[in-house]
Structures are given as C-alpha cells and as structure tokens.
Motif scaffolding. Structure first.
Motif, mmCIF file in Angstrom:
data_model
loop_
_atom_site.group_PDB
_atom_site.id
_atom_site.type_symbol
_atom_site.label_atom_id
_atom_site.label_comp_id
_atom_site.label_asym_id
_atom_site.label_seq_id
_atom_site.Cartn_x
_atom_site.Cartn_y
_atom_site.Cartn_z
ATOM 1 N N ARG A 23 45.837 -3.255 -29.629
ATOM 2 C CA ARG A 23 47.287 -3.247 -29.824
ATOM 3 C C ARG A 23 47.695 -2.064 -30.699
ATOM 4 O O ARG A 23 48.707 -1.387 -30.434
ATOM 5 N N ALA A 24 46.915 -1.787 -31.737
ATOM 6 C CA ALA A 24 47.219 -0.636 -32.585
ATOM 7 C C ALA A 24 47.084 0.673 -31.798
ATOM 8 O O ALA A 24 47.873 1.610 -31.991
ATOM 9 N N LEU A 25 46.105 0.742 -30.913
ATOM 10 C CA LEU A 25 45.944 1.938 -30.087
ATOM 11 C C LEU A 25 47.118 2.116 -29.141
ATOM 12 O O LEU A 25 47.606 3.237 -28.944
ATOM 13 N N VAL A 26 47.573 1.028 -28.533
ATOM 14 C CA VAL A 26 48.728 1.110 -27.631
ATOM 15 C C VAL A 26 49.954 1.613 -28.384
ATOM 16 O O VAL A 26 50.687 2.498 -27.904
ATOM 17 N N GLU A 39 59.974 3.982 -21.289
ATOM 18 C CA GLU A 39 61.237 3.269 -21.232
ATOM 19 C C GLU A 39 61.378 2.317 -22.418
ATOM 20 O O GLU A 39 60.386 1.946 -23.061
ATOM 21 N N VAL A 40 62.610 1.924 -22.667
ATOM 22 C CA VAL A 40 62.879 1.039 -23.810
ATOM 23 C C VAL A 40 62.159 -0.296 -23.651
ATOM 24 O O VAL A 40 61.756 -0.922 -24.638
ATOM 25 N N GLY A 41 61.959 -0.706 -22.400
ATOM 26 C CA GLY A 41 61.306 -1.989 -22.185
ATOM 27 C C GLY A 41 59.900 -2.058 -22.748
ATOM 28 O O GLY A 41 59.427 -3.133 -23.135
ATOM 29 N N LEU A 42 59.216 -0.909 -22.819
ATOM 30 C CA LEU A 42 57.854 -0.894 -23.356
ATOM 31 C C LEU A 42 57.816 -1.034 -24.869
ATOM 32 O O LEU A 42 56.733 -1.110 -25.447
ATOM 33 N N ASP A 43 58.970 -1.044 -25.514
ATOM 34 C CA ASP A 43 59.007 -1.307 -26.953
ATOM 35 C C ASP A 43 58.969 -2.803 -27.250
ATOM 36 O O ASP A 43 58.871 -3.199 -28.420
ATOM 37 N N ASP A 44 59.047 -3.622 -26.217
ATOM 38 C CA ASP A 44 58.972 -5.069 -26.397
ATOM 39 C C ASP A 44 57.564 -5.449 -26.860
ATOM 40 O O ASP A 44 56.579 -5.134 -26.193
ATOM 41 N N ARG A 80 50.614 -7.715 -23.833
ATOM 42 C CA ARG A 80 50.026 -7.894 -22.508
ATOM 43 C C ARG A 80 49.120 -6.723 -22.150
ATOM 44 O O ARG A 80 48.040 -6.904 -21.570
ATOM 45 N N ILE A 81 49.543 -5.514 -22.494
ATOM 46 C CA ILE A 81 48.694 -4.340 -22.221
ATOM 47 C C ILE A 81 47.405 -4.421 -23.020
ATOM 48 O O ILE A 81 46.317 -4.152 -22.504
ATOM 49 N N ALA A 82 47.519 -4.816 -24.300
ATOM 50 C CA ALA A 82 46.324 -4.930 -25.134
ATOM 51 C C ALA A 82 45.390 -6.012 -24.613
ATOM 52 O O ALA A 82 44.164 -5.846 -24.600
ATOM 53 N N ALA A 83 45.944 -7.127 -24.160
ATOM 54 C CA ALA A 83 45.111 -8.213 -23.650
ATOM 55 C C ALA A 83 44.459 -7.844 -22.323
ATOM 56 O O ALA A 83 43.330 -8.251 -22.041
ATOM 57 N N PHE A 110 56.593 -0.376 -17.560
ATOM 58 C CA PHE A 110 55.476 -1.310 -17.578
ATOM 59 C C PHE A 110 54.818 -1.392 -16.205
ATOM 60 O O PHE A 110 53.600 -1.561 -16.099
ATOM 61 N N GLN A 111 55.608 -1.272 -15.147
ATOM 62 C CA GLN A 111 55.043 -1.287 -13.803
ATOM 63 C C GLN A 111 54.136 -0.081 -13.573
ATOM 64 O O GLN A 111 53.107 -0.199 -12.894
ATOM 65 N N ASP A 112 54.489 1.066 -14.139
ATOM 66 C CA ASP A 112 53.623 2.244 -14.033
ATOM 67 C C ASP A 112 52.292 2.000 -14.736
ATOM 68 O O ASP A 112 51.226 2.386 -14.241
#
Length: 629
Positions: free
Chosen positions: A345-348, A358-363, A369-372, A403-405
C-alpha cells in the motif's frame, strides 16, 4: 529527538565527517604548497634571468621517429596488460545519487537494520577505539530480483555522504588467465584509496554469486515447497498431451574457480592495508632497518582503520562459498522479502504521487484493492504495473490512468496477452464448460479466495484459465485450504466428464497442479497420516512421493477423494456451471465481480424456482380448505 536519545552513538559529530574535513584540509595544504613552490621558482628565474623552461636538445628526426615507434609499441603492450587488470567499477559521488532511505518503500523491517549499519559506519572510530568493538565491514543483501537491494545500497552511500563504488561481479570476469583476480585486487585497491582520500567509501558488488560460488564441486538446487505455493493459482485448459506440461526442477550446476574465490577472500581481509605513500615509506624503512641494530630500528607507519563498508547482493545466497559468510567478511545478512500488504500500500501511494491518475484512484478503498491484488509482487513489479496502466490510458487517448487501466495491466501481467484464436463451436463450448467447472468449484469450496479472471481467450499455452488468489494475505494454509486447491484443479476434468461423457487432453496441466499440491500434503505437511517428510531427502518432492509405494497410495487417495467431492458438487449445481459457460460463450472473459455476479444470479434463480412448487402447493391447500362453521 527520542530516536537520538535511544542511539548514543549518534551523538556528536560523525567520524566520517571529521575524517573528510581532515582529508580536505590536507589536500588544500598540499595544493597551497605546490602553488607556493611554483611561484618561488617563477620569481627566482625572473630575478636571475633564467628561462622558465629548459631548452630541449637538438635530436635527429630519423632517430626520433625510431624512438617514438618503439615507445609506442611498448606503450601498447603495457596498456594492454594494465587494461585487462583495471578495476571495472563506477564511482558515484554522494551528490550524484538521487535516492535516500526515505525513497526506499516497502522494506521497513530491513530499513531499521540498514539505518543501524549506517550509524555504525559513521561512528566507526568511536565504536572501535572507545567501545572496543569491531565495526561491520560487510553486508550481504539477499532477495528476489527487484526487491530493492541495489537501491538500498545507493541510499546508504547517499545517507553516509561517501562515494559509492558500484561494480557487477560479471565485469570482473575475463578471458585472460589471472585477469579476474587482478581486477578484484584493483577494485579493492581503489576502494581503500577512495576511503582514505574521501574519509570513507561504500563498495557494492552486484550478483556476487558470479564469482563467489561454493568451491569443491558442483551445486544442484531444487525448488522449495512451502505454504506460499498455494497463495496464488492459475487453473488452465491446455491442448497439449498429458505429460508434456508440468513442473520442472530448476537445477543450477556451477563450477566455481577456486583461485577467484581465494582472491576475494584475501581481499576482504585487506581493508586496513597501507596504500600509496605509506606502502613505499614502509618498504624504504624496512630496507634501512636491515642495516641498523635492534635498538636503532625505525618504526614503520601503522595503517589507519579505513572506513570501508562492502555490500554484496545476490538471490542465490545458499550457493555462495561458506568462507565468505563468516563474521569478519560479511558480518550481517539482510533478507529482502516481497513487501507485505502495508508495504505494498505504501508503494502504491509512493508511485501514484509521481504518475498522473484520475481522481478516483485517490480513493483509499481502490488503493487497498490494488495492494491486496498484488500479493507476492516486488516493488519493481508494482512500479511496472502502474507504468503499463499509463500505457493503457495512452492507448485509449487519455493522459491519466484509471482503476480499469490498472486492472487491465494487472491481468496482462498475471496471465499474459490475449491471443486471438478461432475455435470450432464444439471446442469453444468444451473450453467454456471446463473453465466454468473450475470457477464453480472455487466459489463453492473456497470462499476465502478471490476469483480474479475467468477467460476462454488464449493466453500463452493456455486455451482458457481461471486465476484466483487469497482474499487476505496469509502465510500458512490449513489442510482444508490445500484440499480446496486440489478440488479446484479437478473442477475442469469433472465438468468435461459430466457434460460430455469423456475428458480431453485439456486437464493435463490441472492434474499436474493437483498432484503437486497433494504431494505437499502427503510428503511435506503430514496431513494424510504419515509424519515422514520427503523434503529431508533434498530431492524433488513429487518424485520422492511417487517413488514410495505407501506415499503414492496416499497421494492417489487424496486425488480420488477430491474427484468424488467435486463430482457430487457439480452434479447438484449443474445450473451454476451452465450459467458461467453461457456467460463465457457470450463475453469470452469475465473479470472479478463479473464472475461472482453470474454465480449469485444463477443461485438465486435456482432458489426461486425451487420455492415456486412449495408456494403453489401451499396456496392450493389454502384454497381447498372449507370455511369454518
């Protein structure tokens, strides 16, 4: 402030800084002395009327040509000899290194030990003279490629404020006999000279196993089997014949050169040897002392303790010569593992701050989810994932990733690029049924696993596949978990048998995966009654289990039980397999929630249909009742 109080050796000026200032002043004094000497000669020559430079004598041009020719030939021979012995390292000044320890993310357990090593390096003189300790001279970084070993070494040099001498072990190797050992000597000579000239130096040897393999024979390594083998799985349908696809033993056979290893061992004990003028002075004094009586001997110069730290990196520490690993050479071994969930998560967060998104990736939920979803990935792999996501955004005409990318890039990295292939209608239906069987079994028996990708698009050698992994980061797996993995592998085979009455060559790789997992249960984890571990034989686990009659019988029992369980499950839930099969035939690929949505709708529809007859019967019984008197 609390950290300073907890570390007394950090108090006061660092020994490295004091040494650098002393060396700098000595260099300034030498330069000033040379300038004053030149100025004195110019003034004296002007007053006495002498020429500043002596006149050259007249030389016959023919004789000069001959002399120049032979001198050039001699220089070519000398330079060729010395060129093969020159150290191949690259020197980076502290200000040239643009990375600090704060930029090294995801390896917090290692960073604390690294900081302590820097503290000891910077206060080496006090640690040795006042406290009587022996400073660390060598650190061995061990870990998978891309876990941050080289980056951490550069950050250490930048934090310590000393030059960084980088060299790849393969660059020491030469086709000329003895040149490899000479290059190693030249590298350590440059390391000692730099440390004395700059007040300290950090050397780094990349992939040291290229020159430091174990002496005395050949090595063979076999893959290790452990709980982590079940953390992420891919069940695929392959068109190859059984036996042509399976696990391979990664055997590495190497023969180390004893002379090279011996030279490396000797040089790692030479950090305090005198260099340059001190060595020449001691030779002259030693020659004079031969002529003097014992009570008139001249004391030689004792070499000062050179502030040197040598770091070596490898991903094959078990193949290194044991003499290198003893204290006094590599005093500390640091293992760089793949980051955990918090580290990922820290790396992401760290990588996304430098990339447009995009702003959505600041959620925070999306970043979690990406870290998991990147369990077991190295920092370099996560960085590459986000770069590929930017490529996907560029392809669709955007300048920021979504996020889809990221998901599309992760799927491509995990299972490969999809290849268009024209299936026959019957073959497409067969492959869709096979993969639907895998996914249905996984959904029914392993609720703790995430269904990531279900596809009948060809990727690599797989005509279709199901990618699934643990919902949470776990380090151990129970007997139920391993049984579930065997059952998931059997899902495609049983689905083909139920729907088509026979099986094909597609489940070959699935049966191999089931055999490997079942062999781990039988021969390593003691889950089938026997406590004998075939890992003690230092051989391939599957081969050991298959060679033992009792263990093979237990292995067959695990596989038969899994097949029977899966046959019962799929027989009762044919509607789930059919729903997934039809969705795959329609869309060819389902990702994440799309898989579970199909299964949940099919299950709800089946429950509603089962409830309708009971409801109709209840209504009919109520209508037929006579009114009370």
């Amino acid at each position: 402030m609390a950290e300073e109080l907890q570390s007394p050796i950090r108090q006061g000026a660092h020994d490295i800084a004091v040494e650098r200032e002393r060396v700098r002043r000595r260099r300034v004094y030498r330069l000033a002395g040379a300038v004053l000497a030149i100025e004195a000669w110019v003034i004296t020559a002007a007053l006495a009327g002498w020429p500043l430079f002596p006149r050259l004598p007249h030389v016959d041009p023919f004789l000069l040509t001959i002399v120049v020719f032979f001198v050039a030939m001699l220089l070519i021979v000398v330079l060729t000899t010395f060129g093969t012995s020159r150290s191949p390292h690259l020197t980076y000044r502290p200000e040239q290194v643009d990375v600090r320890l704060d930029d090294v993310i995801g390896i917090d357990p290692v960073k604390e030990d690294v900081r302590r090593s820097i503290d000891l390096f910077q206060t080496h003189r006090r640690f040795a003279d006042q406290m009587g300790g022996t400073p660390r001279r060598g650190l061995l970084f061990e870990g998978l490629p891309g876990t941050g070993k080289t980056m951490t070494a550069k950050a250490m040099a930048a934090e310590a404020g000393v030059p960084f001498l980088f060299v790849s072990a393969t660059s020491f190797q030469s086709m000329y006999y003895g040149a490899t050992a000479r290059r190693i000597r030249s590298y350590f000579k440059a390391l000692r000279a730099t440390a004395r000239r700059e007040g300290g130096a950090i050397g780094f040897i990349e992939e040291i196993d290229a020159i430091a393999l174990r002496r005395g024979g050949m090595l063979a390594g076999a893959p290790a089997y452990g709980p982590s083998a079940a953390s992420a799985c891919v069940s695929s349908s392959s068109a190859r014949l059984p036996g042509l696809r399976g696990t391979t033993t990664n055997a590495v056979i190497s023969e180390g050169t004893g002379g090279v290893v011996n030279e490396l061992l000797v040089q790692m004990q030479s950090f305090d040897e005198p260099t340059g003028v001190d060595k020449l002075y001691n030779r002259v004094v030693a020659a004079i002392n031969l002529l003097l009586p014992a009570h008139r001997q001249i004391m030689q110069r004792r070499p000062g303790r050179a502030p040197i730290l040598l770091i070596a990196a490898t991903n094959r520490a078990d193949s290194l010569d044991p003499a290198l690993l003893r204290p006094g050479r590599f005093d500390r071994h640091l293992t760089f593992s793949t980051p955990d969930a918090h580290g990922r998560r820290a790396l992401v967060d760290h990588f996304l701050t430098r990339r447009s998104h995009e702003v959505g990736l600041d959620d925070p939920a999306l970043r979690d989810r990406i870290a998991a979803a990147t369990n077991g990935w190295t920092p370099v792999m996560i960085e590459h994932l986000l770069d590929e996501a930017l490529v996907n955004a560029l392809r669709r005409g955007a300048t920021t990733m979504s996020f889809q990318d990221v998901e599309q890039a992760r799927i491509t990295e995990m299972v490969g690029i999809g290849q268009p292939v024209r299936y026959t209608e019957a073959e497409q239906r067969l492959i869709a049924t096979h993969e639907a069987g895998h996914a249905t079994v996984a959904w029914l028996v392993a609720p703790n696993r995430t269904l990531e990708v279900l596809t009948i698009i060809r990727r690599g050698d797989a005509l279709g596949l199901l990618a699934h992994g643990d919902c949470e980061e776990v380090w151990t797996h129970s007997q139920y978990d391993l049984q579930a993995l065997v059952q998931i592998s059997m899902g495609g085979w049983v689905a083909e048998e139920l729907f088509f009455g026979q099986t094909t060559t597609g489940p070959a790789s699935d049966l191999a995966a089931a055999t490997r997992t079942a062999a781990q249960m039988v021969g390593a984890a003691g889950m089938t009654g026997s406590l004998v571990s075939f890992l003690a034989a230092d051989r391939d686990l599957v081969s050991c289990v298959l060679a033992d009659s009792a263990a093979r019988e237990q292995l067959e029992g695990v596989l038969d039980d899994a097949r029977s369980t899966v046959r019962r499950l799929l027989s009762r839930n044919r509607h789930l397999v059919e729903a997934l099969r039809d969705a795959l035939l329609d869309r060819h690929e389902l990702i994440g929630p799309e898989i579970t949505d199909v299964l949940e709708r099919a299950a709800a529809l089946a429950e509603a249909r089962a409830a309708r007859p009971a409801l109709a019967s209840a209504v009919a019984s109520r209508v037929g009742e006579k009114p009370a008197a």
